[in-house]
Design an enzyme around this catalytic site. Sequence first.
Site, mmCIF file in Angstrom:
data_model
loop_
_atom_site.group_PDB
_atom_site.id
_atom_site.type_symbol
_atom_site.label_atom_id
_atom_site.label_comp_id
_atom_site.label_asym_id
_atom_site.label_seq_id
_atom_site.Cartn_x
_atom_site.Cartn_y
_atom_site.Cartn_z
ATOM 1 N N ASP A 19 -2.690 -2.759 0.689
ATOM 2 C CA ASP A 19 -1.772 -1.703 0.266
ATOM 3 C C ASP A 19 -0.357 -2.255 0.199
ATOM 4 O O ASP A 19 0.155 -2.812 1.181
ATOM 5 C CB ASP A 19 -1.837 -0.546 1.274
ATOM 6 C CG ASP A 19 -1.171 0.724 0.764
ATOM 7 O OD1 ASP A 19 -0.445 0.664 -0.234
ATOM 8 O OD2 ASP A 19 -1.388 1.785 1.377
ATOM 9 N N GLN A 20 0.259 -2.135 -0.964
ATOM 10 C CA GLN A 20 1.659 -2.518 -1.151
ATOM 11 C C GLN A 20 1.863 -4.026 -0.993
ATOM 12 O O GLN A 20 2.875 -4.479 -0.473
ATOM 13 C CB GLN A 20 2.548 -1.726 -0.178
ATOM 14 C CG GLN A 20 3.967 -1.483 -0.671
ATOM 15 C CD GLN A 20 4.663 -0.361 0.062
ATOM 16 O OE1 GLN A 20 4.280 0.786 -0.063
ATOM 17 N NE2 GLN A 20 5.699 -0.671 0.816
ATOM 18 N N CYS A 60 0.948 5.034 -4.545
ATOM 19 C CA CYS A 60 -0.383 4.908 -3.940
ATOM 20 C C CYS A 60 -1.467 5.722 -4.641
ATOM 21 O O CYS A 60 -2.421 5.172 -5.182
ATOM 22 C CB CYS A 60 -0.317 5.295 -2.464
ATOM 23 S SG CYS A 60 0.750 4.237 -1.471
ATOM 24 N N HIS A 110 -6.512 7.848 -0.522
ATOM 25 C CA HIS A 110 -5.488 8.842 -0.850
ATOM 26 C C HIS A 110 -6.021 9.984 -1.711
ATOM 27 O O HIS A 110 -5.280 10.554 -2.518
ATOM 28 C CB HIS A 110 -4.299 8.169 -1.542
ATOM 29 C CG HIS A 110 -2.958 8.612 -1.006
ATOM 30 N ND1 HIS A 110 -2.581 9.935 -0.916
ATOM 31 C CD2 HIS A 110 -1.911 7.910 -0.531
ATOM 32 C CE1 HIS A 110 -1.363 10.010 -0.430
ATOM 33 N NE2 HIS A 110 -0.926 8.794 -0.173
ATOM 34 N N ASP A 298 -2.977 -1.867 -4.521
ATOM 35 C CA ASP A 298 -2.653 -0.689 -5.327
ATOM 36 C C ASP A 298 -1.302 -0.811 -6.027
ATOM 37 O O ASP A 298 -1.077 -0.202 -7.071
ATOM 38 C CB ASP A 298 -2.722 0.596 -4.491
ATOM 39 C CG ASP A 298 -1.800 0.574 -3.274
ATOM 40 O OD1 ASP A 298 -1.234 -0.491 -2.962
ATOM 41 O OD2 ASP A 298 -1.664 1.636 -2.638
ATOM 42 N N HIS A 299 -0.376 -1.576 -5.454
ATOM 43 C CA HIS A 299 0.937 -1.844 -6.042
ATOM 44 C C HIS A 299 1.636 -2.837 -5.135
ATOM 45 O O HIS A 299 1.047 -3.312 -4.156
ATOM 46 C CB HIS A 299 1.770 -0.561 -6.198
ATOM 47 C CG HIS A 299 1.852 0.250 -4.940
ATOM 48 N ND1 HIS A 299 2.601 -0.128 -3.856
ATOM 49 C CD2 HIS A 299 1.231 1.412 -4.580
ATOM 50 C CE1 HIS A 299 2.467 0.757 -2.888
ATOM 51 N NE2 HIS A 299 1.625 1.700 -3.293
#
Length: 588
Positions: A19-20, A60, A110, A298-299
């Site tokens: 994540d991130q 997200c 999410h 996700d990013h």
Amino acid sequence: MASTTAGGKRPNILFIMADQMAAPMLSIYNSTSPIKTPTLDLLAKEGVVFESAYCNSPLCAPSRFSLVTGQLPSKIGGYDNASNLASDIPTYAHYLRREGYHTALAGKMHFCGPDQLHGFEQRLTTDIYPGDYGWTVNWDEPEVRPDWYHNMCSVLEAGPVVRTNQLDFDDDVVHKSTQYLYDHVRYRTNQPFCLTVSMTHPHDPYNMTKEFWDLYEDVDIPLPSTPAIPQQKQDPHSQRILKCIDLYGREVSEERIRAARRAYFAACTYVDTQIQKLLKTLDACGIKEDTIVVFTGDHGDMLGERGLWYKMNWFEMSARVPMIVYSPTLYAPRRVWENVSTMDLLPTFVSMAGSVTDPALPLDGISLMPYITSSIEPKPDTVIGEYMGEATLSPLVMIRRGRWKFIYSPIDPPQLFDIVVDPEERVNLANNPAEYPPSPPPSRDPCLNPRSLAIPNTGTNLVPYFSATLTKTLTPPSPMLDRNIIMHGPASSTDDTDVPSEDASTQSVLSDFLKEAHSRWNFGTLRAAVVDSQRRRRLVHGALMTGKLTSWEYTPTIDTGAMYIRNQGDKALDDVEWSSRWPRLIKA
């Protein structure tokens, strides 16, 4: 394009998400990176690495919704972190489950709304973030800053810890995932699986245990390579982000920047260690060669680049994600340079399973199998992105094609970058092309980019800012935007200082992107749909928070009566011990 193992079986799929995690910061893409990720380095060395992979929304939930459905956020209502994903939209879990795969999810996805499975047959953990509509964005009140917005506490309080909420979550996710793999080989040997393991690290807050923090004790933590741009000179969307994260009018010290980055680097190493645990479990269970491992995120995270933090924009640090496909017995190691996106994973997983997607149903993603196998099939080189969350009042879109990245919202000036020549996006060719770099920098590590490095000769001020008022304020003074601007974009400049470009090629690139944007998107209609969704969800959430609460949060069910040794059932004690042992002994 089916993939089969050496034994002729359909492969398992172990899909791991971080994540991130900002791709440009990782050593698999940047040989000067100080981040220690030996497991990812190994996967990259022996796997297929996508050099130019992007999320389809730098937030997200919308990003994950696009990933699991293979559709753009606007097609599925994935506008923000409280959007509802409809139960009748097929996900890769639906497709693979229909093909006989056991589909399981451990960790963050999410999902918002009453459906917390979306095709997964089994969910091993709950989610780390709310499943209700409480985080719905409100474009009707642009000056109101909700308390759930990002703020700078993650940076100001960065440092070593003993324990955090995020560590509790990810440790549980990985433990439940390894247990799933043990259970698979013991009790589900004739069925392929697709296990999604989705960790929340290295997402802020920037904290990590001393075990990983101390790995960077003698490391020179680099400051952002692109220094903070004076806030009044930031583009309008970046200014709104600064206000959104409560940084506008404030500065972050170098000491805090280094501390946050050190914790982030340590969190990346933590993720790498968890991936190693999963790979060791595959190997111990004897299914490593039968399993395709896919890793992505996700990013990304700006980590102070340009003076920005977190995500919510289309700059490389925020939008570009790592992507590796690892299966040495099936796919030869290689680097893929074409632009691809996480939205492409649904059709890719379906292809790996030996099936095809339903041609009668909507699908924006494409199978990555031609890239993975280096076949002669046509390989598109375009990624489409949409952002409709906080810090904007109108859809902010991105088209990444070839060397170009085009970013546009009807309320802001367009941005055009040549990522090959200007990978740090320092020169907006739509704003001041006269500053175009005179010569290309060294090619990105670890191998040469085969794209042309020809540099156009550019002029100045191809497209003016939309409005002097909007460039000087963080948000438009009224939530009601001019319909002509939303529908048709900024008007032509009347500034006497504007000079037509001397290079028709660059001007035509920008013009073509503008035309394509207004051809692809009806911005007025899309904005109306976003606002309508926001209003509905705010009303519903307010109502559901009144009176007796019925939670949508997923609660895994555990039948403790069927665990370990019990007196009920028809299994003798020796049978229980034999079936639980791996590898099993051959009974006499």
